[in-house]
Design a protein around this motif. Sequence first.
Motif, short mmCIF file in Angstrom:
data_model
loop_
_atom_site.label_atom_id
_atom_site.label_comp_id
_atom_site.label_asym_id
_atom_site.label_seq_id
_atom_site.Cartn_x
_atom_site.Cartn_y
_atom_site.Cartn_z
N UNK A 1 1.82 6.65 -6.79
CA UNK A 1 0.60 7.26 -7.34
C UNK A 1 0.57 8.77 -7.05
N UNK A 2 0.85 9.17 -5.80
CA UNK A 2 0.81 10.58 -5.44
C UNK A 2 1.82 11.38 -6.24
N UNK A 3 3.02 10.84 -6.38
CA UNK A 3 4.06 11.55 -7.13
C UNK A 3 3.65 11.74 -8.59
N UNK A 4 3.11 10.69 -9.20
CA UNK A 4 2.69 10.79 -10.60
C UNK A 4 1.49 11.71 -10.76
N UNK A 5 0.57 11.68 -9.79
CA UNK A 5 -0.59 12.58 -9.84
C UNK A 5 -0.14 14.04 -9.76
N UNK A 6 0.84 14.32 -8.91
CA UNK A 6 1.33 15.69 -8.77
C UNK A 6 1.95 16.20 -10.06
N UNK B 1 0.83 -1.21 0.00
CA UNK B 1 0.00 0.00 0.00
C UNK B 1 0.86 1.26 0.00
N UNK B 2 1.96 1.23 0.75
CA UNK B 2 2.84 2.39 0.81
C UNK B 2 3.52 2.63 -0.53
N UNK B 3 4.02 1.57 -1.16
CA UNK B 3 4.66 1.72 -2.47
C UNK B 3 3.67 2.29 -3.47
N UNK B 4 2.48 1.72 -3.50
CA UNK B 4 1.47 2.16 -4.47
C UNK B 4 1.11 3.63 -4.26
#
Length: 263
Positions: free
Chosen positions: A234-239, A227-230
């Motif tokens: 995900x947050x970095x790519x969304x930003x 969950x942490x890796x995902x």
Amino acid sequence: MRLTSIASGSSGNCIYVGSDEANILVDAGISGKRIENGLKELSVDPKSLDAILVTHEHIDHIAGLGVMARRYHLPLYMTEKTAEAVLHTKSVGKIDTDLFEMIRPNRPFKIKDMSIDATSIWHDAADPVCYSIESKGVKASVATDLGNYYEGIVEKTKDSDILFVEANHDINMLQVGPYPYYLKQRILSNRGHLSNDRSAQFLADIISKNTREVFLGHLSKENNYAELAYETVKLSLQEQGIFSGFKMQVAKRDEVSELAFIE
């Protein structure tokens, strides 16, 4: 093209890749029995395998190599230095040297309808590589066990329809965890493993309009969790506005992951 992980993590790695004509494995770092069971779960007869591509000689990538080679008389593709290291790894048992197919980075080779290109990577092994595999206009790239990455790896893996990329550890978990200092330094070095944050940076550099499936793989059991890796990636790519147009999953440690299938 079809791709999934039969096992992925610091305790063992084995990836299946299939095309219209060929079935191959990238690494065989778990027992032969587990590999066979995983293939059967995918409805792939182990006897239909055409080859095993080896990234490097660490035991979590070659534990079942000898068994699979002997049982199915499979060609084993790897660099010369990796072959020498494999032959000196007693735990894999004796392997007929006639099965070894020597490759060189940046010199593509064919297995039936697959065109395969190896690229040198940074890791503390004899001569480690990552692989890009193309068949009928579909491209898949497998890049794990990278301490860091450079422009050549970006160029080779970019424009892949399927990406299998390392997200080994959370830096904070590693730094406060139980590993001895020397091992922490090794993992954090340019010849170690990609963190979740660095994995996100790598993906930001190589995801393109062609990308349809992304796997995060080779997670550390002690210094990461799915969950942490995902969520970190995900947050970095969304930003950066690039978390769209593709599906992302974390490859399972001890089970067959969901199959990616691109026509």
